[in-house]
Scaffold this motif. Structure first.
Motif, PDB file in Angstrom:
ATOM      1  N   PHE A  68      -2.633  25.855  23.212  1.00 56.49           N
ATOM      2  CA  PHE A  68      -3.044  24.553  22.232  1.00 56.49           C
ATOM      3  C   PHE A  68      -4.129  25.335  21.697  1.00 56.49           C
ATOM      4  CE2 PHE A  68      -4.594  21.056  19.952  1.00 56.49           C
ATOM      5  CZ  PHE A  68      -3.936  20.359  19.314  1.00 56.49           C
ATOM      6  N   GLU A  69      -4.844  25.213  22.977  1.00 58.56           N
ATOM      7  CA  GLU A  69      -6.145  25.807  22.753  1.00 58.56           C
ATOM      8  C   GLU A  69      -6.935  27.249  22.658  1.00 58.56           C
ATOM      9  OE1 GLU A  69      -9.578  23.775  23.823  1.00 58.56           O
ATOM     10  OE2 GLU A  69      -7.901  22.449  24.457  1.00 58.56           O
ATOM     11  N   ILE A  70      -5.888  28.643  22.502  1.00 55.85           N
ATOM     12  CA  ILE A  70      -5.617  29.253  22.086  1.00 55.85           C
ATOM     13  C   ILE A  70      -5.454  28.967  20.326  1.00 55.85           C
ATOM     14  CG2 ILE A  70      -4.259  31.473  21.294  1.00 55.85           C
ATOM     15  CD1 ILE A  70      -3.746  31.698  24.271  1.00 55.85           C
ATOM     16  N   LEU A  71      -5.115  28.120  19.549  1.00 54.38           N
ATOM     17  CA  LEU A  71      -4.173  27.992  18.490  1.00 54.38           C
ATOM     18  C   LEU A  71      -5.257  27.375  18.071  1.00 54.38           C
ATOM     19  CD1 LEU A  71      -0.272  26.678  18.940  1.00 54.38           C
ATOM     20  CD2 LEU A  71      -1.257  28.834  17.772  1.00 54.38           C
ATOM     21  N   LYS A  72      -5.689  26.528  18.504  1.00 56.89           N
ATOM     22  CA  LYS A  72      -7.021  25.412  17.917  1.00 56.89           C
ATOM     23  C   LYS A  72      -8.619  26.774  18.305  1.00 56.89           C
ATOM     24  CE  LYS A  72      -8.317  22.509  20.702  1.00 56.89           C
ATOM     25  NZ  LYS A  72      -9.320  21.574  21.119  1.00 56.89           N
ATOM     26  N   ALA A  73      -8.523  27.621  18.883  1.00 57.96           N
ATOM     27  CA  ALA A  73      -9.912  28.370  18.548  1.00 57.96           C
ATOM     28  C   ALA A  73      -9.516  29.472  17.109  1.00 57.96           C
ATOM     29  CB  ALA A  73     -10.184  28.912  19.908  1.00 57.96           C
ATOM     30  N   LYS A  74      -8.247  29.109  17.283  1.00 59.43           N
ATOM     31  CA  LYS A  74      -7.310  31.104  15.674  1.00 59.43           C
ATOM     32  C   LYS A  74      -7.458  30.092  14.661  1.00 59.43           C
ATOM     33  CE  LYS A  74      -4.023  34.736  14.693  1.00 59.43           C
ATOM     34  NZ  LYS A  74      -3.335  35.178  15.408  1.00 59.43           N
ATOM     35  N   TYR A  75      -7.033  28.472  14.320  1.00 58.80           N
ATOM     36  CA  TYR A  75      -6.717  27.913  13.169  1.00 58.80           C
ATOM     37  C   TYR A  75      -7.567  26.038  13.423  1.00 58.80           C
ATOM     38  CZ  TYR A  75      -2.932  30.959  12.883  1.00 58.80           C
ATOM     39  OH  TYR A  75      -1.816  31.857  12.938  1.00 58.80           O
ATOM     40  N   PRO A  76      -8.626  26.365  13.405  1.00 60.67           N
ATOM     41  CA  PRO A  76      -9.467  25.721  13.104  1.00 60.67           C
ATOM     42  C   PRO A  76      -9.270  24.624  12.549  1.00 60.67           C
ATOM     43  CG  PRO A  76     -11.480  26.694  12.551  1.00 60.67           C
ATOM     44  CD  PRO A  76      -9.256  27.476  12.479  1.00 60.67           C
TER      45      PRO A  76
END
Length: 196
Positions: free
Chosen positions: A179-187
């Motif tokens: 989820f942290e990776i997804l948050k970084a990629k998709y604000p």
């Protein structure tokens, strides 16, 4: 006409919870009956829900629903001999422990980082160990109904709690890391000012 905008955060969080809960079923169905008992994703799911859902109802409801669905599937299939008609003996102690684990996620993971995740993992393992084993010990003729009997029950549960710790660490790393990776990629997945 409504001016509500769709925010995919809640949907992504729910899908991640369901996907990682499915691993609980896959591991259990594809192993010896009790070999991986307690090596499960439920601790990670509780922390994840508590950490990322800002709406109190969703924070508790989605993880508890995932536990219930997986428990129900297991209780009518490979664990049917341990089932007492509905789920399993003392199931409510597990659900009380699970709700407390979500609460730990809400309190200790206001800021998600490795230190807070490890600390909260240790806390929920203790909660799981003590609270869920009340259901194993209470009115069980295998244990004396006193502090010494409860302690004997806790000692016997240590191997299961080690597996619970291992499962929570591994599945937690997957859930939180993804989820942290997804948050970084998709604000758009970052927490907005409104409640989700």
């Amino acid at each position: 006409m409504s001016h509500l905008k769709f925010n995919p955060r809640t949907l992504i969080l729910l899908l991640m919870i369901l996907a990682i809960t499915a691993f609980r079923l896959l591991v259990t169905f594809n192993s010896d009956e009790l070999k991986f008992a307690n090596f499960s994703s439920i601790g990670a799911v509780a922390l994840f829900g508590g950490a990322y859902f800002k709406d109190h109802l969703k924070a508790f409801a989605f993880p508890i629903l995932s536990l219930f669905l997986s428990d129900f599937i297991l209780s009518i299939t490979i664990f049917s001999k341990y089932s007492s008609g509905f789920l399993y003996e003392g199931w409510y102690w597990t659900y009380i422990a699970f709700a407390l684990m979500v609460l730990v996620g809400r309190v200790l993971l206001k800021k998600v980082n490795v230190v807070n995740l490890l600390a909260s993992t240790l806390v929920i393992v203790l909660i799981h160990w003590i609270v869920s084993d009340i259901g194993v010990w209470f009115k069980n003729p295998a244990y004396t109904q006193d502090l010494a009997g409860f302690w004997a029950c806790l000692v016997k549960a240590i191997p299961f709690e080690i597996r619970f710790l291992e499962g929570t660490v591994i599945y937690g790393a997957l859930l939180f890391g993804a989820f942290e990776i997804l948050k970084a990629k998709y604000p758009v997945l970052k927490l907005q000012t409104q409640k989700l």
